[in-house]
Scaffold this motif. Structure first.
Motif, short mmCIF file in Angstrom:
data_model
loop_
_atom_site.label_atom_id
_atom_site.label_comp_id
_atom_site.label_asym_id
_atom_site.label_seq_id
_atom_site.Cartn_x
_atom_site.Cartn_y
_atom_site.Cartn_z
N PRO A 108 0.85 -1.28 0.07
CA PRO A 108 -0.14 0.11 -0.11
C PRO A 108 0.90 1.18 -0.03
O PRO A 108 0.56 2.30 -0.58
N LEU A 109 2.15 1.16 0.87
CA LEU A 109 2.87 2.37 0.84
C LEU A 109 3.34 2.61 -0.66
O LEU A 109 3.43 3.87 -1.14
N GLY A 110 3.69 1.64 -1.49
CA GLY A 110 3.83 1.95 -2.94
C GLY A 110 2.90 2.65 -3.72
O GLY A 110 3.19 3.16 -4.69
N LEU A 168 -7.30 -2.16 -1.41
CA LEU A 168 -7.02 -3.44 -2.04
C LEU A 168 -5.84 -4.50 -1.85
O LEU A 168 -5.93 -5.85 -1.57
N LEU A 169 -4.73 -3.50 -1.51
CA LEU A 169 -3.49 -4.35 -1.37
C LEU A 169 -3.49 -4.83 0.14
O LEU A 169 -2.90 -5.81 0.55
N ALA A 170 -4.09 -4.14 1.13
CA ALA A 170 -4.04 -4.50 2.50
C ALA A 170 -4.97 -5.52 2.76
O ALA A 170 -4.74 -6.46 3.51
N LEU A 171 -5.94 -5.95 1.86
CA LEU A 171 -6.79 -7.12 2.03
C LEU A 171 -6.42 -8.16 1.39
O LEU A 171 -6.86 -9.34 1.65
N THR A 172 -5.29 -8.06 0.45
CA THR A 172 -4.70 -9.31 -0.07
C THR A 172 -4.06 -10.17 0.87
O THR A 172 -3.40 -9.77 1.69
N VAL A 204 -3.32 -6.74 -11.59
CA VAL A 204 -2.94 -7.73 -12.28
C VAL A 204 -2.11 -8.91 -11.73
O VAL A 204 -2.56 -10.21 -11.73
N ALA A 205 -1.06 -8.63 -10.90
CA ALA A 205 -0.48 -9.36 -10.00
C ALA A 205 -1.34 -10.24 -9.07
O ALA A 205 -1.34 -11.44 -9.04
N ALA A 206 -2.10 -9.47 -8.51
CA ALA A 206 -3.18 -10.03 -7.42
C ALA A 206 -4.22 -10.96 -8.20
O ALA A 206 -4.34 -12.02 -7.55
#
Length: 332
Positions: A72-74, A111-115, A230-232
């Motif tokens: 997420p920081l990215g 979204l990334l934090a929930l991955t 895409v990666a997720a």
């Protein structure tokens, strides 16, 4: 300094490096005749170095901190790039662009934090070949669509940015597979290493082309969001990864995706509206409305008046009928 603090600092510096590289790429795109690879411009090579530095710092940050924090920081690259562009190159963003950038960042961060936690699965040879062919086909389709939309610079830029983000995301997928299967022999992973190099280079060239005529915010935000999405998606479908908190987490992740997509739409429409205003102003500047000239009434010219005879060649006046008869009588 704790490992967590170090990972946060590395992530922030990585975001600034990515933002600086994007700003330089956008400036090169505006001043260079080459669309994809202005190899003769030292600034373009500098942008490549900044992007490489950002990627290296991001990888090191992942080694010291959890994925749920570093990824997420990215996403802060989008927000960091706007004030940096205003400070260094005088390109200020409007309120709509800021709202779109913040929405895209918040949606992506959520979204990334929930991955979920990455798995240790990998792609076998057949899956890597299939994924590579699908990625190449998608990139070609997006490039063809962007070429067809050359009259709409923002639409063209967004399509190229989607292709760039997809290429970067698939490069991350291949990198994960190589890291999981690494046995100390580069030759065993040579096809995958070549695929990583090709995807990273393709993403770099497509991102360079996406900045041409479309500004900074919309292409950067699009590529930044598409890359991890895409990666997720590949991680969920092929690596068996899931979102945190089960069904609730999946619903929240979908909501975050909608927020990020809304931010991208705001950025795109803001740029399209600005281009239309600039185009209208350019047309008005090139073809200003001519002031209405006053209508000067023209008085009819009376042939018998002295004023009408001044400066005009004298011509014999045809005799009147009465004068002609008198003349004939006198002559006779």
């Amino acid at each position: 300094m704790s490992a967590l603090v170090l990972s946060v600092l590395l992530s922030l510096v990585s975001a600034f490096a990515y933002a600086g590289g994007a700003i330089v790429q956008e400036r090169v795109a505006e001043t260079s005749g080459s669309t994809y690879a202005p190899l003769r411009r030292p600034a373009w090579w500098g942008a490549g170095c900044l992007n490489g530095l950002g990627a290296l710092l991001h990888v090191i940050a992942l080694a010291y901190g959890p994925l749920s924090l570093v990824q997420p920081l990215g996403a802060l690259t989008i927000v960091v790039a706007l004030p940096m562009a205003a400070l260094f190159v005088g390109r200020r963003a409007g309120s709509t662009a800021w709202r779109g950038a913040i929405m895209a960042t918040v949606g992506l961060a959520g979204l990334l934090a929930l991955t979920g936690t990455p798995s240790e699965q990998s792609l076998d040879g057949t899956e890597r070949l299939l994924v590579g062919l699908i990625t190449a086909g998608g990139v070609v389709v997006l490039m063809t669509s962007a070429r067809a939309a050359h009259r709409h610079p923002v639409v063209r830029a967004v399509l190229l940015a989607v292709a760039a983000g997809g290429a970067f995301g698939m490069a991350s997928v291949f990198t994960k597979s190589v890291a999981v299967d690494w046995s100390g022999s580069p030759l065993a992973q040579l096809p995958s290493l070549l695929a990583i190099a090709g995807l990273a280079t393709t993403g770099m060239l497509l991102s360079q082309a996406s900045y041409r005529g479309a500004g900074l915010a919309a292409p950067l935000a699009t590529a930044t969001v598409v890359n991890p999405v895409v990666a997720a998606a590949v991680g969920i479908t092929l690596f068996g990864e899931t979102f945190r908190h089960g069904t609730i987490g999946t619903v929240l992740a979908l909501g975050c995706g909608v927020v990020a997509a809304g931010g991208l739409i705001l950025l795109t429409t803001e740029r399209i509206g600005r281009d239309r205003r600039e185009s209208t102003a350019h047309v008005v500047a090139r073809h200003p409305s001519a002031p209405a000239s006053p209508v000067v009434p023209v008085s009819p010219v009376v042939p018998d008046s002295p004023a009408a005879l001044d400066g005009m060649p004298s011509q014999p006046k045809p005799p009147h009928d009465d004068e002609r008869s008198s003349y004939e009588n006198v002559r006779s």
